[in-house]
Design a protein around this motif. Structure first.
Motif, PDB file in Angstrom:
ATOM      1  N   LEU A 170     -54.919 -12.301   5.468  1.00  0.00           N
ATOM      2  CA  LEU A 170     -54.108 -13.475   5.790  1.00  0.00           C
ATOM      3  C   LEU A 170     -52.969 -13.647   4.792  1.00  0.00           C
ATOM      4  O   LEU A 170     -51.825 -13.923   5.186  1.00  0.00           O
ATOM      5  CB  LEU A 170     -54.989 -14.722   5.810  1.00  0.00           C
ATOM      6  N   VAL A 171     -53.261 -13.484   3.512  1.00  0.00           N
ATOM      7  CA  VAL A 171     -52.233 -13.626   2.477  1.00  0.00           C
ATOM      8  C   VAL A 171     -51.122 -12.598   2.678  1.00  0.00           C
ATOM      9  O   VAL A 171     -49.923 -12.916   2.636  1.00  0.00           O
ATOM     10  CB  VAL A 171     -52.858 -13.486   1.072  1.00  0.00           C
ATOM     11  N   LEU A 202     -44.657 -11.900   7.082  1.00  0.00           N
ATOM     12  CA  LEU A 202     -44.024 -12.640   8.179  1.00  0.00           C
ATOM     13  C   LEU A 202     -42.967 -13.625   7.698  1.00  0.00           C
ATOM     14  O   LEU A 202     -42.011 -13.917   8.423  1.00  0.00           O
ATOM     15  CB  LEU A 202     -45.088 -13.387   8.987  1.00  0.00           C
ATOM     16  N   THR A 203     -43.133 -14.149   6.505  1.00  0.00           N
ATOM     17  CA  THR A 203     -42.179 -15.149   6.005  1.00  0.00           C
ATOM     18  C   THR A 203     -40.994 -14.528   5.266  1.00  0.00           C
ATOM     19  O   THR A 203     -40.167 -15.263   4.717  1.00  0.00           O
ATOM     20  CB  THR A 203     -42.900 -16.146   5.080  1.00  0.00           C
ATOM     21  N   HIS A 204     -40.907 -13.211   5.251  1.00  0.00           N
ATOM     22  CA  HIS A 204     -39.752 -12.564   4.632  1.00  0.00           C
ATOM     23  C   HIS A 204     -38.504 -12.869   5.466  1.00  0.00           C
ATOM     24  O   HIS A 204     -38.522 -12.829   6.699  1.00  0.00           O
ATOM     25  CB  HIS A 204     -39.974 -11.059   4.535  1.00  0.00           C
ATOM     26  N   ALA A 205     -37.402 -13.153   4.782  1.00  0.00           N
ATOM     27  CA  ALA A 205     -36.197 -13.652   5.464  1.00  0.00           C
ATOM     28  C   ALA A 205     -35.630 -12.666   6.478  1.00  0.00           C
ATOM     29  O   ALA A 205     -35.153 -13.063   7.538  1.00  0.00           O
ATOM     30  CB  ALA A 205     -35.132 -14.018   4.425  1.00  0.00           C
ATOM     31  N   GLU A 244     -37.086  -1.173   7.174  1.00  0.00           N
ATOM     32  CA  GLU A 244     -36.964  -1.091   5.715  1.00  0.00           C
ATOM     33  C   GLU A 244     -37.744  -2.207   5.034  1.00  0.00           C
ATOM     34  O   GLU A 244     -38.370  -2.002   3.986  1.00  0.00           O
ATOM     35  CB  GLU A 244     -35.489  -1.147   5.301  1.00  0.00           C
ATOM     36  N   VAL A 245     -37.731  -3.395   5.643  1.00  0.00           N
ATOM     37  CA  VAL A 245     -38.498  -4.514   5.088  1.00  0.00           C
ATOM     38  C   VAL A 245     -39.995  -4.228   5.195  1.00  0.00           C
ATOM     39  O   VAL A 245     -40.762  -4.458   4.253  1.00  0.00           O
ATOM     40  CB  VAL A 245     -38.139  -5.827   5.812  1.00  0.00           C
ATOM     41  N   LEU A 246     -40.430  -3.722   6.355  1.00  0.00           N
ATOM     42  CA  LEU A 246     -41.849  -3.405   6.520  1.00  0.00           C
ATOM     43  C   LEU A 246     -42.309  -2.355   5.513  1.00  0.00           C
ATOM     44  O   LEU A 246     -43.384  -2.487   4.908  1.00  0.00           O
ATOM     45  CB  LEU A 246     -42.110  -2.904   7.942  1.00  0.00           C
ATOM     46  N   LEU A 247     -41.506  -1.312   5.332  1.00  0.00           N
ATOM     47  CA  LEU A 247     -41.891  -0.241   4.423  1.00  0.00           C
ATOM     48  C   LEU A 247     -41.884  -0.689   2.967  1.00  0.00           C
ATOM     49  O   LEU A 247     -42.552  -0.071   2.128  1.00  0.00           O
ATOM     50  CB  LEU A 247     -40.967   0.962   4.597  1.00  0.00           C
ATOM     51  N   SER A 248     -41.144  -1.756   2.647  1.00  0.00           N
ATOM     52  CA  SER A 248     -41.134  -2.266   1.270  1.00  0.00           C
ATOM     53  C   SER A 248     -42.491  -2.857   0.870  1.00  0.00           C
ATOM     54  O   SER A 248     -42.785  -3.009  -0.314  1.00  0.00           O
ATOM     55  CB  SER A 248     -40.040  -3.317   1.102  1.00  0.00           C
ATOM     56  N   ILE A 257     -42.944 -17.128  16.604  1.00  0.00           N
ATOM     57  CA  ILE A 257     -43.641 -15.863  16.392  1.00  0.00           C
ATOM     58  C   ILE A 257     -44.468 -15.910  15.110  1.00  0.00           C
ATOM     59  O   ILE A 257     -45.646 -15.516  15.081  1.00  0.00           O
ATOM     60  CB  ILE A 257     -42.642 -14.686  16.342  1.00  0.00           C
ATOM     61  N   ILE A 258     -43.850 -16.430  14.036  1.00  0.00           N
ATOM     62  CA  ILE A 258     -44.524 -16.459  12.733  1.00  0.00           C
ATOM     63  C   ILE A 258     -45.774 -17.331  12.783  1.00  0.00           C
ATOM     64  O   ILE A 258     -46.888 -16.888  12.481  1.00  0.00           O
ATOM     65  CB  ILE A 258     -43.564 -16.948  11.642  1.00  0.00           C
TER      66      ILE A 258
END
Length: 338
Positions: free
Chosen positions: A270-271, A277-280, A225-229, A306-307
């Motif tokens: 990169l941005v 990647l930094t999403h909680a 769900e986070v990825l699809l957002s 990983i990040i």
């Protein structure tokens, strides 16, 4: 006499009925004119050898070509095939993958799904290549026979007879500066792979175990769900990569403008990567806990590794790529290097 009649027969049987008699008389007259008054069988053989293979001679008399695609269209034909076949193959594979991405998949049945995608993808690619090859060939075969001009000299890339003026349209490109078709194909393939993996991450990336039914995923790594957002950013990035590939196809060599476009794409990538990647809640707690148990460390350290490991690897390859394209763009395309 027998050899002469047989030779004339071998020539005329390859010609239309309406022209056979006239050409037979013409050819017979030509042969006798080439023979001495008291000729022998060896003289006949020598004359027939001079005239050559009956099939070749028949092709010179015949108004229709005795080949599918002759030298006039051959270069244009092969150039179009080299351009269209890889694009058609990649697009067909992407289409199959896109259909499977949005199809329901049994939980953990990633291996079976990937085998199905590969099997159907390869079959679809072969099918599309065959159809593309057939229709391009058919178009050129029709053009070869419908063309009323009897000149057989090869056409230039603009489908007109070659002239010295065509050289003004040519640019000498050093080998290192040139963008090869292989680079374009690999670029499109990479876009298809990472785009599919992103939208299908909950079925592809995670922790696997070898059970009774084969290798199956037991813990997914990402919160889908986070990825699809972030899908608008991903679509934007895919659009940039396709636009970059199209520009490479048009330019065919690295220029400063194209290198700048490449740099913008790398910075944007990169941005977007850092934002995602930094999403909680990007990683699932189960994945981080299991990875922490495997490596005997805390879930937080696993997440940070990983990040920052991913970002570091991306930055290294991005910087190396930007330096490389600017070096290639700096090479002068002049005739003095020939």
């Amino acid at each position: 006499m027998d050899l002469i009649k047989l030779y004339i027969q071998e020539v005329t049987r390859r010609l239309p009925d309406k022209t056979r008699n006239d050409i037979a008389l013409e050819l017979e007259s030509t042969i006798y004119d080439m023979l001495p008054e008291d000729y022998s069988e060896d003289d006949v053989k020598r004359v027939l050898e001079t005239l050559g293979n009956p099939a070749v001679l028949a092709s010179q008399y015949n108004e229709k070509p005795m080949h599918l695609i002759g030298p006039k269209y051959y270069e244009a034909y092969t150039t179009l095939l080299k351009l269209c076949l890889p694009i058609a193959a990649i697009c067909s594979f992407i289409a199959i993958v896109a259909v499977k991405v949005f199809s329901p998949v049994d939980e953990g049945a990633v291996l079976e799904t990937m085998l199905v995608i590969m099997g159907e993808g390869i079959w679809n690619v072969i099918n599309v290549i065959i159809h593309t090859f057939f229709w391009i060939t058919a178009v050129f075969v029709i053009a070869e026979r419908a063309d009323g001009v009897k000149k057989h000299s090869p056409l230039s890339s603009n489908f007109r007879p070659w002239t010295p003026e065509d050289l003004k349209q040519s640019i000498y490109v050093p080998k290192y500066k040139m963008i090869k078709s292989f680079e374009l194909s690999c670029g499109l393939a990479w876009t298809a792979m990472w785009g599919t993996t992103y939208f299908y991450a909950n079925h592809l990336i995670g922790i696997y175990e070898n059970g009774d039914n084969g290798l199956r995923m037991v813990t997914t790594a990402f919160n889908q769900e986070v990825l699809l957002s972030f899908w608008p950013l991903i679509v934007l990035l895919i659009g940039l990569e396709i636009a970059l590939t199209i520009n490479k196809l048009i330019k065919k060599q690295w220029t400063y403008k194209l290198s700048t476009f490449f740099t913008i794409h790398q910075v944007a990538s990169l941005v977007i990567l850092v934002i995602i990647l930094t999403h909680a809640n990007l990683f699932t707690p189960e994945f981080l806990n299991q990875m922490g148990e495997i490596f005997t460390t805390s879930p937080t350290r696993i997440e940070n590794s990983i990040i920052w490991g991913t970002i570091t690897i991306f930055v290294i390859f991005a910087v190396w790529g930007m330096i490389d394209v600017y070096k290639r763009a700096a090479i002068k395309s002049d005739l003095n290097r020939l």
